[in-house]
Scaffold this active site. Structure first.
Site, PDB file in Angstrom:
ATOM      1  N   LEU A   1     -39.951  52.070 -45.624  1.00  0.00           N
ATOM      2  CA  LEU A   1     -40.772  51.021 -45.009  1.00  0.00           C
ATOM      3  C   LEU A   1     -41.907  50.615 -45.940  1.00  0.00           C
ATOM      4  O   LEU A   1     -42.660  51.470 -46.411  1.00  0.00           O
ATOM      5  CB  LEU A   1     -41.390  51.550 -43.712  1.00  0.00           C
ATOM      6  CG  LEU A   1     -40.431  52.026 -42.636  1.00  0.00           C
ATOM      7  CD1 LEU A   1     -41.201  52.753 -41.526  1.00  0.00           C
ATOM      8  CD2 LEU A   1     -39.660  50.836 -42.053  1.00  0.00           C
TER       9      LEU A   1
ATOM     10  N   ASP B   1     -38.037  57.593 -46.175  1.00  0.00           N
ATOM     11  CA  ASP B   1     -39.470  57.909 -46.256  1.00  0.00           C
ATOM     12  C   ASP B   1     -39.763  59.397 -46.069  1.00  0.00           C
ATOM     13  O   ASP B   1     -40.938  59.777 -45.941  1.00  0.00           O
ATOM     14  CB  ASP B   1     -40.234  57.113 -45.182  1.00  0.00           C
ATOM     15  CG  ASP B   1     -40.506  55.677 -45.600  1.00  0.00           C
ATOM     16  OD1 ASP B   1     -40.961  55.478 -46.745  1.00  0.00           O
ATOM     17  OD2 ASP B   1     -40.273  54.766 -44.791  1.00  0.00           O
TER      18      ASP B   1
ATOM     19  N   GLU C   1     -46.118  64.546 -44.620  1.00  0.00           N
ATOM     20  CA  GLU C   1     -47.316  64.682 -43.793  1.00  0.00           C
ATOM     21  C   GLU C   1     -47.138  64.021 -42.422  1.00  0.00           C
ATOM     22  O   GLU C   1     -47.815  64.408 -41.463  1.00  0.00           O
ATOM     23  CB  GLU C   1     -48.493  64.012 -44.510  1.00  0.00           C
ATOM     24  CG  GLU C   1     -49.757  63.951 -43.691  1.00  0.00           C
ATOM     25  CD  GLU C   1     -50.888  63.301 -44.453  1.00  0.00           C
ATOM     26  OE1 GLU C   1     -51.780  64.033 -44.862  1.00  0.00           O
ATOM     27  OE2 GLU C   1     -50.868  62.071 -44.653  1.00  0.00           O
ATOM     28  N   ASP C   2     -46.236  63.049 -42.331  1.00  0.00           N
ATOM     29  CA  ASP C   2     -46.155  62.276 -41.089  1.00  0.00           C
ATOM     30  C   ASP C   2     -45.440  62.978 -39.936  1.00  0.00           C
ATOM     31  O   ASP C   2     -45.849  62.825 -38.788  1.00  0.00           O
ATOM     32  CB  ASP C   2     -45.527  60.908 -41.365  1.00  0.00           C
ATOM     33  CG  ASP C   2     -46.457  60.053 -42.202  1.00  0.00           C
ATOM     34  OD1 ASP C   2     -47.681  60.076 -41.924  1.00  0.00           O
ATOM     35  OD2 ASP C   2     -45.992  59.382 -43.140  1.00  0.00           O
TER      36      ASP C   2
ATOM     37  N   ARG D   1     -37.840  56.636 -39.082  1.00  0.00           N
ATOM     38  CA  ARG D   1     -38.551  57.881 -39.392  1.00  0.00           C
ATOM     39  C   ARG D   1     -38.546  58.861 -38.215  1.00  0.00           C
ATOM     40  O   ARG D   1     -38.977  60.011 -38.359  1.00  0.00           O
ATOM     41  CB  ARG D   1     -40.015  57.570 -39.784  1.00  0.00           C
ATOM     42  CG  ARG D   1     -40.134  56.636 -40.977  1.00  0.00           C
ATOM     43  CD  ARG D   1     -41.425  56.846 -41.734  1.00  0.00           C
ATOM     44  NE  ARG D   1     -41.490  58.183 -42.272  1.00  0.00           N
ATOM     45  CZ  ARG D   1     -42.564  58.724 -42.823  1.00  0.00           C
ATOM     46  NH1 ARG D   1     -43.675  58.021 -42.902  1.00  0.00           N
ATOM     47  NH2 ARG D   1     -42.560  59.961 -43.286  1.00  0.00           N
TER      48      ARG D   1
ATOM     49  N   ARG E   1     -48.863  52.722 -35.771  1.00  0.00           N
ATOM     50  CA  ARG E   1     -47.916  53.848 -35.715  1.00  0.00           C
ATOM     51  C   ARG E   1     -48.292  54.886 -34.645  1.00  0.00           C
ATOM     52  O   ARG E   1     -47.437  55.558 -34.101  1.00  0.00           O
ATOM     53  CB  ARG E   1     -47.872  54.543 -37.079  1.00  0.00           C
ATOM     54  CG  ARG E   1     -47.428  53.652 -38.236  1.00  0.00           C
ATOM     55  CD  ARG E   1     -45.965  53.311 -38.139  1.00  0.00           C
ATOM     56  NE  ARG E   1     -45.508  52.520 -39.262  1.00  0.00           N
ATOM     57  CZ  ARG E   1     -45.058  53.035 -40.411  1.00  0.00           C
ATOM     58  NH1 ARG E   1     -45.016  54.340 -40.572  1.00  0.00           N
ATOM     59  NH2 ARG E   1     -44.632  52.243 -41.374  1.00  0.00           N
TER      60      ARG E   1
ATOM     61  N   HIS F   1     -52.282  53.812 -42.054  1.00  0.00           N
ATOM     62  CA  HIS F   1     -52.738  54.991 -41.313  1.00  0.00           C
ATOM     63  C   HIS F   1     -54.246  55.178 -41.525  1.00  0.00           C
ATOM     64  O   HIS F   1     -54.793  54.689 -42.518  1.00  0.00           O
ATOM     65  CB  HIS F   1     -52.053  56.256 -41.842  1.00  0.00           C
ATOM     66  CG  HIS F   1     -50.600  56.378 -41.521  1.00  0.00           C
ATOM     67  ND1 HIS F   1     -49.646  56.617 -42.484  1.00  0.00           N
ATOM     68  CD2 HIS F   1     -49.926  56.324 -40.346  1.00  0.00           C
ATOM     69  CE1 HIS F   1     -48.451  56.709 -41.910  1.00  0.00           C
ATOM     70  NE2 HIS F   1     -48.591  56.526 -40.616  1.00  0.00           N
TER      71      HIS F   1
ATOM     72  N   CYS G   1     -49.986  62.041 -48.121  1.00  0.00           N
ATOM     73  CA  CYS G   1     -48.708  61.869 -47.413  1.00  0.00           C
ATOM     74  C   CYS G   1     -47.624  62.772 -47.958  1.00  0.00           C
ATOM     75  O   CYS G   1     -46.647  63.079 -47.274  1.00  0.00           O
ATOM     76  CB  CYS G   1     -48.212  60.434 -47.547  1.00  0.00           C
ATOM     77  SG  CYS G   1     -49.484  59.208 -47.469  1.00  0.00           S
TER      78      CYS G   1
HETATM   79  C1  CIR Z   1     -44.079  54.437 -44.104  1.00  0.00           C
HETATM   80  O1  CIR Z   1     -44.362  53.237 -43.986  1.00  0.00           O
HETATM   81  O2  CIR Z   1     -43.909  55.174 -43.136  1.00  0.00           O
HETATM   82  C2  CIR Z   1     -43.914  55.001 -45.492  1.00  0.00           C
HETATM   83  N1  CIR Z   1     -43.345  54.017 -46.349  1.00  0.00           N
HETATM   84  C3  CIR Z   1     -45.238  55.462 -46.037  1.00  0.00           C
HETATM   85  C4  CIR Z   1     -45.827  56.584 -45.269  1.00  0.00           C
HETATM   86  C5  CIR Z   1     -47.097  57.064 -45.847  1.00  0.00           C
HETATM   87  N2  CIR Z   1     -47.571  58.193 -45.168  1.00  0.00           N
HETATM   88  C6  CIR Z   1     -48.836  58.440 -44.906  1.00  0.00           C
HETATM   89  O3  CIR Z   1     -49.711  57.595 -45.122  1.00  0.00           O
HETATM   90  N3  CIR Z   1     -49.129  59.599 -44.326  1.00  0.00           N
END
Ligand code: CIR
Length: 264
Positions: A20, A62, A67-68, A87, A134, A167, A254
């Protein structure tokens, strides 16, 4: 000071460039991303911190942004509920690793709550919980209840008004020693009033995301003005190239789960 005892990362896969992103910075080079990821691991190991490297998941472009799908603390870990379909399966793939460390001390964000770790910033015994595109209010409220149960305090911080910010931690970092660093729009929030605040240079927004690993701040290369502010504030800074992760909207935080010594 030993704040981080071990780190978990996941290798970027061949599908990394399909993740993404609004794509404003061009297509990510997967080979370069893999090489930058190896350097990221090497920097952490050089500090004497062991790194567990999880295998790549080609079905989840992704998933190196580890971290997500989970939040780790000294008292509990929380599996999140990422909002985007691409995700949403990631927490299931990290659960086993998290349970090996936390046993039954694992909580979960449930629908209709959505939440991603990038919106969650821990500052010692306090959490800043970002409400974003998100992380919705239901997810933020669930996390607030969980962290309260484990003895943490929290503030909710909406970033919905800040254009283009993915985020909360895309725009700020707790860098230890009662200090936060970030975009002016975030640093102005009353929740940060009692902290020492470092505002990132207006031309260097991407520098708002970095990580403190024990006594060192790992910081993205190419943001000299903000780097100078950190150095002037007395922090020890080490820079690293992360251009390909930036193209996919990811920052230094991340790419890892940073686990402190457990307190149970
Ligand atoms: C996303 O849009 O989910 C990924 N391309 C990037 C996630 C980055 N994660 C974060 O800031 N913790």
């Amino acid at each position: 000071m030993k704040e981080i005892e071990r780190v978990i990362v996941r290798t970027p896969s061949e599908s990394f460039w399909k993740g993404l992103t609004p794509g404003l910075m061009g297509k990510a080079d997967v080979a370069l991303a893999k090489s930058q990821h190896r350097s990221y691991i090497a920097e952490i190991e050089a500090l004497g911190i062991p790194v567990k490297v999880l295998p790549e998941l080609a079905d989840f472009p992704d998933s190196c942004f580890v971290e997500d799908p989970a939040i780790v603390t000294d008292r509990v870990a929380i599996l999140t509920n990422p909002s985007d379909k691409s995700r949403n399966g990631e927490p299931a793939y990290i659960e086993e690793t998290i349970r090996e460390i936390y046993g039954s001390r694992v909580e979960r964000i449930e629908a209709p709550g959505t939440l991603e770790g990038g919106d969650i910033c821990r500052a010692e015994n306090h959490f800043f919980i970002g409400c974003s595109r998100r992380t919705n209010r239901a997810g933020a409220d669930q996390l607030a209840a969980i962290v309260t149960k484990y003895g943490f305090s929290y503030d909710l911080i909406s970033i919905l008004e800040i254009d283009g910010l993915l985020h909360l931690k895309t725009g700020m970092t707790y860098i230890g020693d009662n200090t936060v660093m970030g975009l002016e729009a975030i640093m102005a929030h009353p929740a940060f009033a009692s902290y020492r605040r470092i505002v990132v240079d207006p031309e260097e927004d991407y520098a708002a995301n970095c990580i403190r690993l024990n006594d060192v701040i790992l910081f993205p290369e190419g943001f000299p003005r903000t780097q100078a502010k950190l150095t002037a504030a007395g922090f020890k800074v080490k820079t690293i190239q992360v251009s390909e992760f930036r193209k996919q909207d990811g920052g230094l935080s991340c790419l890892s789960l940073r686990i402190p010594p457990l307190a149970f």
